[in-house]
Design an enzyme around this catalytic site. Structure first.
Site, PDB file in Angstrom:
ATOM      1  N   GLU A 152     -44.076  15.326  73.854  1.00 23.04           N
ATOM      2  CA  GLU A 152     -42.669  15.384  73.432  1.00 23.04           C
ATOM      3  C   GLU A 152     -42.353  16.786  72.934  1.00 23.04           C
ATOM      4  OE1 GLU A 152     -41.367  12.360  70.649  1.00 23.04           O
ATOM      5  OE2 GLU A 152     -40.020  13.791  69.657  1.00 23.04           O
ATOM      6  N   ASP A 154     -39.256  18.684  71.162  1.00 24.15           N
ATOM      7  CA  ASP A 154     -37.945  18.592  70.518  1.00 24.15           C
ATOM      8  C   ASP A 154     -37.286  19.964  70.601  1.00 24.15           C
ATOM      9  OD1 ASP A 154     -38.555  15.972  69.864  1.00 24.15           O
ATOM     10  OD2 ASP A 154     -39.333  16.492  67.888  1.00 24.15           O
ATOM     11  N   GLU A 157     -33.684  19.146  66.559  1.00 22.60           N
ATOM     12  CA  GLU A 157     -33.261  17.989  65.786  1.00 22.60           C
ATOM     13  C   GLU A 157     -32.477  18.523  64.596  1.00 22.60           C
ATOM     14  OE1 GLU A 157     -36.337  14.407  66.001  1.00 22.60           O
ATOM     15  OE2 GLU A 157     -37.332  16.271  65.440  1.00 22.60           O
TER      16      GLU A 157
END
Length: 500
Positions: A152, A154, A157
């Site tokens: 994953e 990101d 965020e």
């Protein structure tokens, strides 16, 4: 239609084309060659459900509702509402939950490239976190140490409101999180790679000088086989070695719950019933576009640093370039660089000098090669019509061996001796300070020079004549990356600088 009207229309179309062309490259790297991946990109004229999944399985405390992801006025909107409901979760059956949100997830997967979105955060703070991210689904168990079961990335965020251990207080909305998550095999066991548990491998945090809820900003990630880089408004804000993020992943835009509406207990996130409120709900984030590119295998150099520039045998010639083996690939050779004598027909007469840049096994970066010019004939001594040009090439691992070549740089001038002022005028011009807060100067010009400055989106910010050491006011400009072209001594030099 008269000629003047037609000329104006042509100029207008040219300007529109230029702006669109600039806009369709990554904000952080407009000077490289990219291929846009249309299956992963969207300008959001409408919500294309053939491209995006908007009703994936719920997980954890997140309940997805397809009606809460929609396009309005050419923007993707992701909304969160307070709505008490029940469903089965990984922590219990028929659990009571309190919020629903929207999500879109690209139906295709991708691993390497440049991923960028222009996002405005949600008004509600704290409690919700707009996110732009990539993650893998249903990958097989790894068979060797160092392989990943889950990856994953990101890209961003927003407004997570985490605890700031250094200052012993809760973070404000200006904290921008750009993290990595993975499940990987180490010592024969699957282990969690998380930002707080392994910050050196997986955590990036940057405190912005703006509130992401107030306006749109670009958030980007460049994912290469060796490294991952994060950008906000075109400026690098984090980087990590790419150890585990080599799985096919789905690009996703969503909004998740955060403190005070959820809590962690033994690593599991649970809803907090007592914090449930309708205050600030519904709330929504906005996304103007998602754009994805892959880098083309390439060698880039500033031709104005070499074309029609004199290089003396007393100092030699240093050739600086930037190379990229292409998204997902590495160089499998050195970069061979040659100074070649050409005839008037452009045919090779001989290789006058050769050098190498050691880039074996690298994905991208700066490359430098030095030519010893002793024994090379002066340009003035060549036959009529003959000239020198610089060639460079290397082999990329793409398609099991792709030869990558530099667009030849012509008319290199070789002389016996030059002074430091004369040699490489283009390379002597620098913007100072860089990054800059309120003003810049152009170092390296000895007389009045013409400059043009434009933003990475193509807007012309300034055109003027500047004198040596003249201060240029940029105090009222928006923070970001700018491109300046300096015309000096019949040479045009292009530089980039950052306004903070």
């Amino acid at each position: 239609m008269n000629k003047i009207t037609k000329l104006i229309q042509l100029l207008f179309l040219a300007a529109v084309f230029t702006n669109n062309a600039l806009a369709q490259t990554p904000v952080s790297h407009p000077d490289l060659v990219w291929e846009k991946e249309e299956t992963h990109s969207d300008e959001f004229d409408a919500l294309d459900t053939d491209k995006w999944e908007n009703d994936p399985n719920d997980w954890g405390v997140w309940s997805w509702d397809p009606s809460l992801a929609y396009v309005e006025n050419n923007e993707l909107k992701i909304k969160m509402i307070q709505e008490t409901h029940r469903r089965n979760t990984h922590f219990g059956q028929n659990e009571e939950l309190y919020y629903k949100s929207g999500i879109i997830r690209n139906n295709q997967t991708i691993t390497y490239g440049y991923f960028e979105a222009k996002i405005k955060g949600a008004d509600r703070f704290p409690g919700v976190s707009p996110a732009f991210w990539l993650y893998s689904i249903n990958q097989p168990d790894p068979t060797e140490d160092g392989q990943a079961k889950y990856s994953e990335i990101d890209v961003v965020e927003l407004t997570q409101k985490e605890w700031d251990f250094e200052n012993n207080e809760w973070e404000g909305p200006e904290a921008i999180d750009m993290n990595l998550h993975a499940v990987a095999r180490e010592n024969g066991q699957l282990v969690q790679i998380r930002p707080h548990g392994k910050p050196d491998l997986a955590q990036n945090k940057w405190y912005a000088d703006f509130d992401p809820r107030d306006d749109y900003h670009t958030y980007g990630v460049l994912s290469r086989v060796d490294s991952i880089f994060w950008y906000v408004d075109g400026i690098e804000r984090g980087r990590k070695e790419n150890l585990y993020w080599h799985l096919p992943m789905h690009i996703t835009v969503s909004m998740g719950l955060r403190n005070p509406f959820v809590k962690y207990v033994d690593g599991v996130r649970y809803p907090v019933a007592d914090s449930t409120t309708t205050v600030g709900f519904p709330t929504e984030m906005a996304c103007q576009y998602v754009r994805v590119w892959t880098a083309v295998p390439q060698i880039q150099a500033n031709a104005s640093d070499y074309e029609n520039v004199e290089f003396g045998k007393n100092k030699g010639l240093t050739f600086n370039s930037y190379f990229d083996a292409g998204s997902g690939f590495k160089s499998t050779s050195v970069m061979n660089v040659e100074l070649v004598e050409k005839n008037a027909s452009g045919e090779t007469v001989k290789v006058a000098a050769s050098s190498q840049a050691l880039i074996n096994g690298k994905a991208a970066g700066q490359a430098s090669a030095f030519f010893n010019l002793q024994g090379v004939s002066n340009s003035a001594e060549l036959e009529a019509g003959h000239y020198y040009e610089i060639n460079a090439s290397f082999t990329s691992s793409k398609e099991e061996g792709t030869v990558v070549e530099l667009t030849p740089i012509k008319n290199i001038q070789i002389v016996d001796e030059v002074t430091s002022i004369d040699q490489g005028l283009g390379s002597k011009i620098e913007i100072f300070p860089n990054p800059a807060l309120a003003s810049i100067k152009i170092n390296g010009i000895q007389k009045t020079a013409s400059i043009t400055i434009h933003s990475v989106s193509g807007n012309v910010m300034l055109e003027k004549e500047v004198k040596p050491q003249e201060s240029i006011d940029i105090s009222n400009w928006v923070n970001g990356v700018y491109i300046i072209k300096v015309s000096h001594n019949n040479v045009v030099t292009t530089k980039r600088f950052v306004k903070l």
